[in-house]
Scaffold this motif. Sequence first.
Motif, PDB file in Angstrom:
ATOM      1  N   ALA A  12     -11.963  -3.178  -3.586  1.00 45.58           N
ATOM      2  CA  ALA A  12     -13.376  -2.813  -3.703  1.00 45.58           C
ATOM      3  C   ALA A  12     -14.008  -2.577  -2.332  1.00 45.58           C
ATOM      4  O   ALA A  12     -14.729  -1.590  -2.134  1.00 45.58           O
ATOM      5  CB  ALA A  12     -14.141  -3.907  -4.456  1.00 45.58           C
ATOM      6  N   ASP A  35     -12.464  -9.225   7.051  1.00 44.94           N
ATOM      7  CA  ASP A  35     -11.376  -9.745   6.207  1.00 44.94           C
ATOM      8  C   ASP A  35     -10.517 -10.682   7.046  1.00 44.94           C
ATOM      9  O   ASP A  35     -10.348 -10.495   8.242  1.00 44.94           O
ATOM     10  CB  ASP A  35     -10.521  -8.605   5.643  1.00 44.94           C
ATOM     11  N   LYS A  63      -4.758  -2.857   7.127  1.00 38.32           N
ATOM     12  CA  LYS A  63      -6.124  -2.586   6.648  1.00 38.32           C
ATOM     13  C   LYS A  63      -6.808  -1.552   7.536  1.00 38.32           C
ATOM     14  O   LYS A  63      -7.543  -0.692   7.049  1.00 38.32           O
ATOM     15  CB  LYS A  63      -6.934  -3.889   6.642  1.00 38.32           C
ATOM     16  N   ASP A 291     -13.559  -8.084  -8.111  1.00 38.59           N
ATOM     17  CA  ASP A 291     -13.269  -9.359  -8.784  1.00 38.59           C
ATOM     18  C   ASP A 291     -14.239 -10.474  -8.392  1.00 38.59           C
ATOM     19  O   ASP A 291     -14.353 -11.478  -9.101  1.00 38.59           O
ATOM     20  CB  ASP A 291     -11.841  -9.821  -8.446  1.00 38.59           C
ATOM     21  N   SER A 302      -8.911  -1.020 -11.342  1.00 37.40           N
ATOM     22  CA  SER A 302      -9.549   0.146 -11.980  1.00 37.40           C
ATOM     23  C   SER A 302     -11.052  -0.099 -12.129  1.00 37.40           C
ATOM     24  O   SER A 302     -11.861   0.811 -11.930  1.00 37.40           O
ATOM     25  CB  SER A 302      -8.918   0.425 -13.348  1.00 37.40           C
TER      26      SER A 302
HETATM   27  C1  LIG Z   1       0.301  -9.096 -10.145  1.00 42.05           C
HETATM   28  C2  LIG Z   1      -0.936  -8.256 -10.217  1.00 42.05           C
HETATM   29  C3  LIG Z   1      -0.908  -7.042 -10.903  1.00 42.05           C
HETATM   30  C4  LIG Z   1      -2.052  -6.266 -11.007  1.00 42.05           C
HETATM   31  N1  LIG Z   1      -1.981  -5.085 -11.670  1.00 42.05           N
HETATM   32  C5  LIG Z   1      -3.089  -4.311 -11.787  1.00 42.05           C
HETATM   33  C6  LIG Z   1      -3.041  -3.066 -12.468  1.00 42.05           C
HETATM   34  O1  LIG Z   1      -1.986  -2.636 -12.956  1.00 42.05           O
HETATM   35  N2  LIG Z   1      -4.188  -2.346 -12.564  1.00 42.05           N
HETATM   36  C7  LIG Z   1      -5.369  -2.785 -12.032  1.00 42.05           C
HETATM   37  O2  LIG Z   1      -6.386  -2.094 -12.154  1.00 42.05           O
HETATM   38  N3  LIG Z   1      -5.449  -3.971 -11.365  1.00 42.05           N
HETATM   39  C8  LIG Z   1      -4.339  -4.729 -11.225  1.00 42.05           C
HETATM   40  N4  LIG Z   1      -4.401  -5.927 -10.542  1.00 42.05           N
HETATM   41  C9  LIG Z   1      -5.705  -6.440 -10.095  1.00 42.05           C
HETATM   42  C10 LIG Z   1      -6.190  -5.801  -8.797  1.00 42.05           C
HETATM   43  O3  LIG Z   1      -5.224  -5.904  -7.790  1.00 42.05           O
HETATM   44  C11 LIG Z   1      -7.467  -6.533  -8.378  1.00 42.05           C
HETATM   45  O4  LIG Z   1      -8.340  -6.609  -9.476  1.00 42.05           O
HETATM   46  C12 LIG Z   1      -8.164  -5.787  -7.237  1.00 42.05           C
HETATM   47  O5  LIG Z   1      -7.371  -5.851  -6.088  1.00 42.05           O
HETATM   48  C13 LIG Z   1      -9.543  -6.393  -7.002  1.00 42.05           C
HETATM   49  O6  LIG Z   1     -10.099  -5.861  -5.851  1.00 42.05           O
HETATM   50  P1  LIG Z   1     -11.111  -6.738  -4.963  1.00 42.05           P
HETATM   51  O7  LIG Z   1     -11.478  -5.881  -3.814  1.00 42.05           O
HETATM   52  O8  LIG Z   1     -12.162  -7.294  -5.812  1.00 42.05           O
HETATM   53  O9  LIG Z   1     -10.235  -7.976  -4.459  1.00 42.05           O
HETATM   54  P2  LIG Z   1      -8.971  -7.942  -3.509  1.00 42.05           P
HETATM   55  O10 LIG Z   1      -8.330  -6.606  -3.528  1.00 42.05           O
HETATM   56  O11 LIG Z   1      -8.148  -9.125  -3.888  1.00 42.05           O
HETATM   57  O12 LIG Z   1      -9.578  -8.139  -2.046  1.00 42.05           O
HETATM   58  C14 LIG Z   1     -10.238  -9.292  -1.629  1.00 42.05           C
HETATM   59  C15 LIG Z   1     -10.169  -9.357  -0.103  1.00 42.05           C
HETATM   60  O13 LIG Z   1     -11.010 -10.403   0.347  1.00 42.05           O
HETATM   61  C16 LIG Z   1     -10.373 -11.094   1.409  1.00 42.05           C
HETATM   62  N5  LIG Z   1     -10.883 -12.464   1.470  1.00 42.05           N
HETATM   63  C17 LIG Z   1     -10.942 -13.376   0.463  1.00 42.05           C
HETATM   64  N6  LIG Z   1     -11.492 -14.523   0.895  1.00 42.05           N
HETATM   65  C18 LIG Z   1     -11.804 -14.338   2.201  1.00 42.05           C
HETATM   66  C19 LIG Z   1     -12.398 -15.177   3.214  1.00 42.05           C
HETATM   67  N7  LIG Z   1     -12.777 -16.425   2.983  1.00 42.05           N
HETATM   68  N8  LIG Z   1     -12.557 -14.656   4.451  1.00 42.05           N
HETATM   69  C20 LIG Z   1     -12.179 -13.378   4.721  1.00 42.05           C
HETATM   70  N9  LIG Z   1     -11.609 -12.547   3.811  1.00 42.05           N
HETATM   71  C21 LIG Z   1     -11.423 -13.029   2.573  1.00 42.05           C
HETATM   72  C22 LIG Z   1      -8.889 -11.033   1.049  1.00 42.05           C
HETATM   73  O14 LIG Z   1      -8.071 -11.176   2.197  1.00 42.05           O
HETATM   74  C23 LIG Z   1      -8.767  -9.647   0.410  1.00 42.05           C
HETATM   75  O15 LIG Z   1      -8.400  -8.669   1.354  1.00 42.05           O
HETATM   76  C24 LIG Z   1      -3.251  -6.714 -10.391  1.00 42.05           C
HETATM   77  C25 LIG Z   1      -3.279  -7.909  -9.672  1.00 42.05           C
HETATM   78  C26 LIG Z   1      -2.137  -8.681  -9.577  1.00 42.05           C
HETATM   79  C27 LIG Z   1      -2.178  -9.966  -8.795  1.00 42.05           C
END
Ligand SMILES: Cc1cc2nc3c(=O)[nH]c(=O)nc-3n(C[C@H](O)[C@H](O)[C@H](O)COP(=O)(O)OP(=O)(O)OC[C@H]3O[C@@H](n4cnc5c(N)ncnc54)[C@H](O)[C@@H]3O)c2cc1C
Length: 411
Positions: A12, A35, A63, A291, A302
Amino acid sequence: MKKLLVLGAGTAGTITANKLNRRLDSDEWSITVVDQDRIHYYQPGFLFIPFGIYEPDDVIKSKGSLLPPEVELVVSEIDLIEPEQNRVKLVDGGNYLDYDVLIVATGTQPRPDETPGLTDGSWRDTIHDFYTFDGAVALADKLRTWDGGRLVVHITEMPCKCPVAPLEFTFLADAFFHNKGMRDRVELVYVTPLDGAFTKPIASEHLGRMLEAKKVEVETDFAVERVDPDRNMLVSYDEREIPYDLLVTVPVNMGAEFVDRSGLGDELNYVPVDKHTFLSKEYDNIFALGDAADLPTSKAGSVAHFAVDVFADNFVRYAKGLPMVEEFDGHANCFIESGFGKAAIIDFNYDTEPLPGKYPVPGIGPFSLLEETQINHWGKMMFRWLYWNVLLKGRDTPLPAAMTMAGKHAE
Ligand SMILES: Cc1cc2nc3c(=O)[nH]c(=O)nc-3n(C[C@H](O)[C@H](O)[C@H](O)COP(=O)(O)OP(=O)(O)OC[C@H]3O[C@@H](n4cnc5c(N)ncnc54)[C@H](O)[C@@H]3O)c2cc1C
């Protein structure tokens, strides 16, 4: 100059920084992303590592290479948000970053420490996970030499990110042991806190039939209380016991701890937001995306992608002091890899559960909803390229952010 601060450079955060860098006037806005990790993991690829389909290198990129040069990347763990002061404290050096607008995009993380017994001695021996990079790599090592027994795939609690991933793991395990000529030596068991294979009834029925066809035993409504690693046993609050030789668990998923410390989270550290605009329910200059937000839809990449499409349009107006008019509908879709070169796909939103039909072109597809096909499988395999090269870069796709009923039919 106004400051936009994005916490988290995962799916995201990266899409947001790329999209807004193109949309905002660089004389008026600076964008900084924080990050703790220099590596971006393609988390959907963690599913394939245990079975040797992907190598660890297939799921990582730096990144920095995914962000435009105009966006500043600060590598540090985040300690605290001080919303009354409009600033964020970093762990490294205790420095502060000020903001005019803050976006929390720090995702959700597996927390095995939340379940008694899970990490006591047998962690990464007879108890494994595949929701982390290290976990997926360790499980690949384990499966390479495992000679069979009772393999229990287990979800601790909902919500967990990508709720179909444990099902996909089970389907791929079935195919993996078939291909190794040892399926008859593996008892596959799927243990879930839900009352069926999935959260929504129609998909649950389809996916339940797929588990049955693959001769997977299913244990539903299982709320795990503890793991007894000495007896290789999952124990529930209602005192049911499930034995395992190898446990592959999806631990409790929780938002980042600093969200809780900052007084911004619910009981699982997710930020309560308006489910259509992502604006914090408490602060009018804080948003949460991906998330990290408490959206009532799947936690999935997605969702992050469709949500940021809506958010970016709204943010351009918000930045000019205009009302946000676009409304996110909770659109989510997910390929479900089912083994032997096939996959299914689901597409849904806040109001509509996954239905059968064709996607994305009504009547044509090429993808078939809730049906196992080879084309769906190729869609899943091509998705990694799309993720790195199109989605993360914030490039537009022909897929609309809002879910459409065209091509879907109720059963
Ligand atoms: C096994 C698996 C399979 C998946 N398959 C699918 C799929 O097929 N299709 C789909 O749509 N989704 C899938 N997902 C889910 C998808 O990967 C996540 O929903 C998505 O990455 C969410 O994006 P985000 O940016 O919210 O979180 P993330 O991509 O997890 O990013 C969060 C970021 O915040 C950083 N962070 C966290 N806490 C801190 C802190 N205290 N200080 C500094 N940085 C921090 C982390 O390092 C990370 O880079 C899957 C996930 C897993 C684990």
